[in-house]
Design a protein around this motif. Sequence first.
Motif, PDB file in Angstrom:
ATOM      1  N   ALA A   1       0.833  -1.201   0.000  1.00 18.35           N
ATOM      2  CA  ALA A   1       0.000   0.000   0.000  1.00 18.35           C
ATOM      3  C   ALA A   1       0.867   1.250   0.000  1.00 18.35           C
ATOM      4  O   ALA A   1       0.542   2.247  -0.659  1.00 18.35           O
ATOM      5  CB  ALA A   1      -0.927  -0.007   1.220  1.00 18.35           C
ATOM      6  N   VAL A   2       1.988   1.203   0.729  1.00 20.62           N
ATOM      7  CA  VAL A   2       2.910   2.342   0.755  1.00 20.62           C
ATOM      8  C   VAL A   2       3.524   2.557  -0.625  1.00 20.62           C
ATOM      9  O   VAL A   2       3.573   3.687  -1.135  1.00 20.62           O
ATOM     10  CB  VAL A   2       4.019   2.119   1.802  1.00 20.62           C
ATOM     11  CG1 VAL A   2       5.088   3.209   1.690  1.00 20.62           C
ATOM     12  CG2 VAL A   2       3.433   2.104   3.204  1.00 20.62           C
TER      13      VAL A   2
ATOM     14  N   ALA B   1       0.887   3.951  -2.969  1.00 23.15           N
ATOM     15  CA  ALA B   1       0.599   5.360  -2.695  1.00 23.15           C
ATOM     16  C   ALA B   1       1.711   6.259  -3.237  1.00 23.15           C
ATOM     17  O   ALA B   1       1.442   7.321  -3.821  1.00 23.15           O
ATOM     18  CB  ALA B   1       0.428   5.575  -1.195  1.00 23.15           C
TER      19      ALA B   1
ATOM     20  N   LEU C   1       1.711  10.137   1.377  1.00 24.52           N
ATOM     21  CA  LEU C   1       2.024   9.521   2.663  1.00 24.52           C
ATOM     22  C   LEU C   1       1.652  10.423   3.834  1.00 24.52           C
ATOM     23  O   LEU C   1       1.646   9.972   4.987  1.00 24.52           O
ATOM     24  CB  LEU C   1       3.520   9.191   2.747  1.00 24.52           C
ATOM     25  CG  LEU C   1       4.087   8.276   1.660  1.00 24.52           C
ATOM     26  CD1 LEU C   1       5.564   8.027   1.913  1.00 24.52           C
ATOM     27  CD2 LEU C   1       3.326   6.961   1.602  1.00 24.52           C
TER      28      LEU C   1
ATOM     29  N   TRP D   1      -5.468   7.737  -2.656  1.00 26.08           N
ATOM     30  CA  TRP D   1      -4.407   6.805  -2.273  1.00 26.08           C
ATOM     31  C   TRP D   1      -4.014   7.011  -0.816  1.00 26.08           C
ATOM     32  O   TRP D   1      -3.659   6.052  -0.130  1.00 26.08           O
ATOM     33  CB  TRP D   1      -3.197   6.979  -3.195  1.00 26.08           C
ATOM     34  CG  TRP D   1      -3.597   6.834  -4.622  1.00 26.08           C
ATOM     35  CD1 TRP D   1      -3.697   7.821  -5.550  1.00 26.08           C
ATOM     36  CD2 TRP D   1      -4.021   5.632  -5.270  1.00 26.08           C
ATOM     37  NE1 TRP D   1      -4.147   7.307  -6.747  1.00 26.08           N
ATOM     38  CE2 TRP D   1      -4.349   5.976  -6.612  1.00 26.08           C
ATOM     39  CE3 TRP D   1      -4.144   4.302  -4.855  1.00 26.08           C
ATOM     40  CZ2 TRP D   1      -4.807   5.016  -7.520  1.00 26.08           C
ATOM     41  CZ3 TRP D   1      -4.600   3.353  -5.774  1.00 26.08           C
ATOM     42  CH2 TRP D   1      -4.910   3.725  -7.078  1.00 26.08           C
ATOM     43  N   THR D   2      -4.102   8.235  -0.333  1.00 28.88           N
ATOM     44  CA  THR D   2      -3.843   8.495   1.081  1.00 28.88           C
ATOM     45  C   THR D   2      -4.904   7.820   1.943  1.00 28.88           C
ATOM     46  O   THR D   2      -4.596   7.219   2.982  1.00 28.88           O
ATOM     47  CB  THR D   2      -3.841  10.013   1.359  1.00 28.88           C
ATOM     48  OG1 THR D   2      -2.897  10.644   0.491  1.00 28.88           O
ATOM     49  CG2 THR D   2      -3.460  10.299   2.808  1.00 28.88           C
TER      50      THR D   2
ATOM     51  N   LEU E   1      -4.272   4.056   1.959  1.00 27.26           N
ATOM     52  CA  LEU E   1      -3.083   3.744   2.745  1.00 27.26           C
ATOM     53  C   LEU E   1      -3.383   3.817   4.234  1.00 27.26           C
ATOM     54  O   LEU E   1      -3.055   2.896   5.000  1.00 27.26           O
ATOM     55  CB  LEU E   1      -1.947   4.695   2.379  1.00 27.26           C
ATOM     56  CG  LEU E   1      -0.701   4.644   3.277  1.00 27.26           C
ATOM     57  CD1 LEU E   1      -0.066   3.260   3.239  1.00 27.26           C
ATOM     58  CD2 LEU E   1       0.301   5.719   2.855  1.00 27.26           C
ATOM     59  N   TYR E   2      -4.003   4.904   4.660  1.00 32.67           N
ATOM     60  CA  TYR E   2      -4.249   5.087   6.081  1.00 32.67           C
ATOM     61  C   TYR E   2      -5.343   4.166   6.608  1.00 32.67           C
ATOM     62  O   TYR E   2      -5.361   3.837   7.799  1.00 32.67           O
ATOM     63  CB  TYR E   2      -4.571   6.554   6.379  1.00 32.67           C
ATOM     64  CG  TYR E   2      -3.326   7.387   6.556  1.00 32.67           C
ATOM     65  CD1 TYR E   2      -2.775   7.593   7.814  1.00 32.67           C
ATOM     66  CD2 TYR E   2      -2.670   7.926   5.451  1.00 32.67           C
ATOM     67  CE1 TYR E   2      -1.613   8.330   7.970  1.00 32.67           C
ATOM     68  CE2 TYR E   2      -1.509   8.667   5.599  1.00 32.67           C
ATOM     69  CZ  TYR E   2      -0.986   8.867   6.863  1.00 32.67           C
ATOM     70  OH  TYR E   2       0.172   9.594   7.025  1.00 32.67           O
TER      71      TYR E   2
ATOM     72  N   THR F   1      -5.915  -6.114  -1.571  1.00 33.84           N
ATOM     73  CA  THR F   1      -5.221  -4.920  -2.067  1.00 33.84           C
ATOM     74  C   THR F   1      -5.424  -4.745  -3.566  1.00 33.84           C
ATOM     75  O   THR F   1      -5.681  -3.633  -4.053  1.00 33.84           O
ATOM     76  CB  THR F   1      -3.716  -5.011  -1.756  1.00 33.84           C
ATOM     77  OG1 THR F   1      -3.533  -5.195  -0.352  1.00 33.84           O
ATOM     78  CG2 THR F   1      -2.999  -3.746  -2.195  1.00 33.84           C
TER      79      THR F   1
END
Length: 302
Positions: free
Chosen positions: A65-66, A69, A78, A191-192, A195-196, A232
């Motif tokens: 995921a990182v 992103a 990020l 994407w943030t 990710l979070y 994912t």
Amino acid sequence: MRPKTETPPLENATHPRNNNLTGILLMCAGVAFLCINDGLAKSLMDHYSPIQIIFLRNVIALPFAVILALKMGGRRALRSHRIGVHFLRGLIWITATVLFFTSIHLMGLAEATAIAFVAPLFITAIAALFIAPVGWRRWIAVVIGFVGVLVIVRPGAASFEAVSLLPVATAFTYALLMLSARFVDTRESMWTLLLYLSATSAILTGSIVTFFWTPIRAEDLWLFAAIAFFGTGGMTMITQAFRVAEAPTVAPFDYTALIWATGLGWFFWGETPDALTFVGAAIITASGIFIIFRESKVEAQS
């Protein structure tokens, strides 16, 4: 539950929305991946708690995921401007997922999936009551959709089981997750958010997973890796579908999950939904698709 992405308006697409065929294919593939994710969760629920499954899925998926992103949104993807909101959303998503995993463990995959599809109806109803009013056509669609739930659940009938209320609770909780996106800082990309959602879910479940931990069997290691991969991958493809195509074009294809859930349930667990379940699912699907197109029409006119 199926970890779907947020509603399209949360991020302005960076690509022209003129490739509807690509969007449809991405949407269908993403939905298939998430249904496989649900099937894997159903298998793992025989030996592990939902908390442990969610924790391991997110821990395995987090590095990817990182990377995703960074690739899609750059370093700014990020950064969060409202970290507390993300933790709240992570808590809501964990609740929804625990409810859904429990429901597919105790009842048919297709039946639980069909009932959980009332989430868009909950979103419309809650938004109308607390955010902005909606027209009478959408209210009628919401009512008809919930009639579809009653057709499947059949309260008062001899066949009624309280466990069938779990997907309803899942849908309500998921609606809260969708609406909570309104509190995310507008500078943050899709994407943030994705990710979070994974990161906060890993942290929150990690804080309590020792109370639910069961030693992992060697033959189940690939299942945990697979659930992270398909979860994912499905989220990514659905997100991309909304970025490259018009939302009203691709959104209805989310309901292809009912086909996948029925097929997987029949093939692996011998589950065959009865006729009333198919009728209820058709009613819910029709109501949801009507709301999608009605909201897009109203938005175009405003």
